[in-house]
Enzyme design. Structure first.
Site, short mmCIF file in Angstrom:
data_model
loop_
_atom_site.label_atom_id
_atom_site.label_comp_id
_atom_site.label_asym_id
_atom_site.label_seq_id
_atom_site.Cartn_x
_atom_site.Cartn_y
_atom_site.Cartn_z
N LYS A 125 -19.66 -7.26 -19.92
CA LYS A 125 -18.67 -6.65 -20.83
C LYS A 125 -17.23 -6.96 -20.38
CE LYS A 125 -20.77 -2.46 -20.67
NZ LYS A 125 -21.15 -1.09 -21.07
N GLY A 172 -11.76 -6.03 -13.98
CA GLY A 172 -11.82 -4.68 -13.43
C GLY A 172 -13.19 -4.03 -13.55
N TRP A 228 -4.41 -8.94 -5.16
CA TRP A 228 -3.90 -8.57 -3.84
C TRP A 228 -4.89 -7.77 -3.00
CZ3 TRP A 228 -4.49 -3.47 -4.33
CH2 TRP A 228 -4.22 -2.88 -5.57
N ASN A 229 -6.05 -7.39 -3.57
CA ASN A 229 -6.86 -6.42 -2.81
C ASN A 229 -7.68 -7.04 -1.67
OD1 ASN A 229 -8.37 -7.57 -4.87
ND2 ASN A 229 -9.64 -5.76 -5.17
N LYS A 235 -2.62 -19.79 -7.04
CA LYS A 235 -1.51 -18.83 -7.06
C LYS A 235 -2.04 -17.48 -6.60
CE LYS A 235 0.24 -15.81 -9.65
NZ LYS A 235 0.64 -14.84 -8.60
N PRO A 236 -1.78 -17.13 -5.34
CA PRO A 236 -2.21 -15.81 -4.87
C PRO A 236 -1.28 -14.74 -5.46
CG PRO A 236 -0.94 -16.93 -3.16
CD PRO A 236 -1.03 -17.88 -4.32
N SER A 237 -1.67 -13.49 -5.31
CA SER A 237 -0.77 -12.42 -5.74
C SER A 237 0.55 -12.53 -4.98
CB SER A 237 -1.40 -11.06 -5.46
OG SER A 237 -0.42 -10.04 -5.60
N GLU A 248 -13.00 -12.75 -13.32
CA GLU A 248 -13.56 -11.60 -12.58
C GLU A 248 -12.57 -10.47 -12.76
OE1 GLU A 248 -16.41 -11.47 -11.34
OE2 GLU A 248 -16.98 -13.54 -10.92
N CYS A 298 -12.69 -3.72 -6.80
CA CYS A 298 -13.15 -3.80 -8.19
C CYS A 298 -14.55 -3.22 -8.34
CB CYS A 298 -13.11 -5.25 -8.67
SG CYS A 298 -13.93 -6.37 -7.55
N GLU A 304 -19.36 -15.90 -9.93
CA GLU A 304 -18.91 -16.58 -8.73
C GLU A 304 -19.97 -16.43 -7.65
OE1 GLU A 304 -14.91 -14.76 -7.96
OE2 GLU A 304 -14.31 -16.76 -8.61
N GLY A 357 -15.72 -9.21 -17.02
CA GLY A 357 -15.54 -10.63 -16.71
C GLY A 357 -16.34 -11.58 -17.55
N SER A 411 -6.85 -7.98 -13.25
CA SER A 411 -7.08 -6.88 -14.18
C SER A 411 -7.65 -7.40 -15.50
CB SER A 411 -5.77 -6.15 -14.43
OG SER A 411 -4.84 -7.05 -14.98
P1 NAD Z 1 -3.34 -8.43 -11.95
O1 NAD Z 1 -4.18 -8.77 -13.14
O2 NAD Z 1 -2.09 -7.70 -12.16
O3 NAD Z 1 -2.93 -9.77 -11.17
C1 NAD Z 1 -3.88 -10.70 -10.72
C2 NAD Z 1 -3.20 -12.05 -10.56
O4 NAD Z 1 -2.78 -12.51 -11.83
C3 NAD Z 1 -1.94 -12.02 -9.68
O5 NAD Z 1 -1.86 -13.23 -8.96
C4 NAD Z 1 -0.84 -11.96 -10.73
O6 NAD Z 1 0.39 -12.47 -10.25
C5 NAD Z 1 -1.41 -12.84 -11.82
N1 NAD Z 1 -0.87 -12.59 -13.15
C6 NAD Z 1 -0.33 -11.43 -13.65
N2 NAD Z 1 0.06 -11.62 -14.94
C7 NAD Z 1 -0.26 -12.90 -15.25
C8 NAD Z 1 -0.11 -13.68 -16.44
N3 NAD Z 1 0.42 -13.18 -17.55
N4 NAD Z 1 -0.53 -14.96 -16.41
C9 NAD Z 1 -1.11 -15.48 -15.30
N5 NAD Z 1 -1.26 -14.81 -14.15
C10 NAD Z 1 -0.86 -13.52 -14.14
O7 NAD Z 1 -4.33 -7.73 -10.94
P2 NAD Z 1 -3.96 -7.09 -9.52
O8 NAD Z 1 -3.20 -5.85 -9.79
O9 NAD Z 1 -3.41 -8.13 -8.62
O10 NAD Z 1 -5.43 -6.74 -8.99
C11 NAD Z 1 -6.10 -5.60 -9.35
C12 NAD Z 1 -7.10 -5.87 -10.46
O11 NAD Z 1 -7.96 -6.94 -10.08
C13 NAD Z 1 -8.01 -4.70 -10.71
O12 NAD Z 1 -8.16 -4.51 -12.10
C14 NAD Z 1 -9.32 -5.13 -10.10
O13 NAD Z 1 -10.46 -4.52 -10.63
C15 NAD Z 1 -9.32 -6.58 -10.35
N6 NAD Z 1 -10.21 -7.25 -9.40
C16 NAD Z 1 -11.39 -7.77 -9.87
C17 NAD Z 1 -12.28 -8.37 -8.98
C18 NAD Z 1 -13.58 -8.97 -9.45
O14 NAD Z 1 -14.12 -9.81 -8.73
N7 NAD Z 1 -14.11 -8.60 -10.60
C19 NAD Z 1 -11.96 -8.43 -7.63
C20 NAD Z 1 -10.76 -7.87 -7.20
C21 NAD Z 1 -9.89 -7.30 -8.10
#
Ligand code: NAD
Length: 451
Positions: free
Chosen positions: A425, A231, A130-131, A154-156, A229, A263, A432, A428, A208
């Site tokens: 580590k 945290g 969602w960020n 599937k977006p957040s 990708e 992130c 990308e 990810g 995450s």
């Molecule tokens: P999240 O992991 O809770 O959710 C991400 C997505 O996965 C959402 O669409 C969610 O609905 C889906 N999801 C949740 N549980 C699932 C499951 N069991 N199976 C399949 N899909 C599932 O993350 P968030 O809270 O939306 O975003 C914050 C996290 O994302 C932070 O940890 C952040 O660091 C990370 N992030 C990483 C990057 C990167 O490029 N490395 C970029 C942005 C955010």
């Protein structure tokens, strides 16, 4: 049919109601994508390039509306949301080169001719956070489509609105109907359905580390390809010879940007001890000057957090830690949190170890280069990092020694469409963006022809 309420973080009010996908909807989306993909992958590469360019132009034409929607749904300042939409258009434009440049090779062999092809997977499933909703989705959607795939995204469930707009825009721009589908709903079950679906051959995920691990485990059982990708808990190393004022001022974007829900946020700032006092004075200025407020106000630098839950999570970390100073945040409804500086704080304090995903920075002193690098690397994450110093050789030496995928010298920059992005580590798997991103949405095929 279940509907999810999409909130506006600045007010806490309901911005929209969106139907959640059922298993039948997901099946249908995969079937439609598979059907459209057969035509798309065989279409003239020049035509596919033109469609990608048309999408870029269509996004540009609607950039202001998209930016306002993103700003309201995420709580992101409008100026940042405009930058994000310009990035979305650039990403489609950049990958418009892919259909005509996805080159294989010919390999000298005996007894015949040998050649390689980068074949699309068919249908790929993309799951995003969602960020930075539309930006992160586009980092996957554009190279996946350009490489000849169909897509189910599937977006957040907290921020699906701009992705739904993109679904309309791409068809208007000439992408075959059904090739790109958005399914909305919670990770469990809707994200899970993508991971489990037998006709989805690759999953691209940003989110995450905990959910990334679950997805990797499940994908492993099916030998499904994944790009993850995840945290971060990124470090900035600030040396006494650096432009301390610039290093401190940059934290407005480098750690408080998007309310710290980034992130790549440099949430651990290591400062060479003789420079600490002066640096903290500048950080105090930066923090106090942060304009926190209405995301739609042109002057706003920082909006609210995404949800009440996120605010409680951030507050719980801060309540256990030494707050040196904090900025201001509006009262009243909405999920507000002030920019916050923690100091002094030990490296193993939860606030200095865990990804907080809020506008919170830990400032930590160091005495030597080796010590700074060792402590910066002493984390399970490895996404981004910064080195602030006027000693160029030192900066490069440290950049090579840091265990992270996206490093910057005298800058907090992390992401550019034309450079690779991803983590070491627990941050990810795979990369990308950059020239090679489309390869992550292809299988390599070798063909031998007897002559
Ligand atoms: P999240 O992991 O809770 O959710 C991400 C997505 O996965 C959402 O669409 C969610 O609905 C889906 N999801 C949740 N549980 C699932 C499951 N069991 N199976 C399949 N899909 C599932 O993350 P968030 O809270 O939306 O975003 C914050 C996290 O994302 C932070 O940890 C952040 O660091 C990370 N992030 C990483 C990057 C990167 O490029 N490395 C970029 C942005 C955010």
């Amino acid at each position: 049919m279940m509907k999810g309420q999409v909130l506006e973080p600045a007010t806490g009010g309901v911005l929209a109601e969106v139907p959640w996908a059922t298993a039948a909807d997901v099946d249908d989306a995969v079937r439609r994508a598979a059907l459209a993909q057969r035509e798309w992958s065989r279409a003239d590469p020049a035509h596919r390039a033109e469609v990608m360019i048309a999408i870029a132009e269509a996004v540009r034409a609607e950039a202001e509306e998209l930016a306002r929607l993103e700003a309201r749904n995420v709580g992101m300042p409008i100026a940042d949301a405009r930058g994000a939409m310009a990035g979305v258009a650039s990403t489609f434009r950049y990958y418009s080169a892919t259909p005509e440049r996805l080159l294989g090779s010919t390999i000298p062999v005996s007894g015949g001719l040998d050649m390689t092809f980068h074949e699309p997977f068919g249908v790929v499933g993309l799951i995003t956070p969602w960020n930075y909703p539309l930006s992160i989705a586009t980092w996957k959607v554009a190279p996946a489509l350009a490489a000849g795939n169909g897509v189910v995204l599937k977006p957040s469930e907290l921020t699906p609105l701009t992705a739904l707009e993109l679904q309309r825009i791409v068809v208007e721009a000439g992408l075959p109907e059904g090739l790109f589908n958005v399914v909305v709903g919670p990770g469990d079950p809707v994200g899970q359905m993508l991971v489990d679906h037998p006709d989805i051959r690759k999953v691209g995920f940003t989110g995450s580390t905990a959910v990334g691990r679950t997805i990797a485990r499940q994908a492993g059982d099916r030998l499904k390809r994944v790009t993850l990708e995840l945290g971060g808990k990124s470090a900035a190393l600030v040396f006494a010879d650096a432009d301390l004022q610039a290093a401190a001022a940059g934290l407005a974007g480098g750690v408080f940007g998007n309310s710290g829900q980034d992130c790549c946020a440099r949430s651990r700032v290591f400062v060479e001890r003789p420079a600490m006092e002066e640096f903290l004075a500048y950080v105090k200025e930066t923090t106090a000057a942060m304009r926190v407020g209405d995301p739609l106000d042109e002057n706003t630098q920082m909006g609210p957090l995404i949800s009440q839950r996120q605010r409680e999570r951030v507050a719980s970390y801060v309540s256990q830690a030494p707050v040196l100073f904090e900025g201001s945040a509006p009262d009243g409804p909405g999920f507000w949190y002030p920019p916050t500086v923690l100091h002094p704080v030990d490296d193993d304090h939860p606030a200095a170890r865990d990804e907080i995903f809020g506008p919170v920075v830990c400032v930590l002193p160091f005495d030597s280069e080796d010590e700074a690098v060792r402590r910066a690397n002493d984390t399970s994450y490895g996404l981004a990092g910064s080195i602030w110093s006027h000693d160029g050789a030192r900066a490069l030496r440290i950049a090579r020694a840091m265990e992270a995928g996206a490093l910057a010298v005298n800058s907090y920059s992390s992401v550019r469409v034309n450079t690779p992005f991803g983590g070491f580590k627990d941050s990810g798997l795979g990369r990308e963006l950059g020239p090679d991103a489309p390869l992550a949405y292809t299988e390599l095929k070798n063909v031998f022809v007897k002559t």
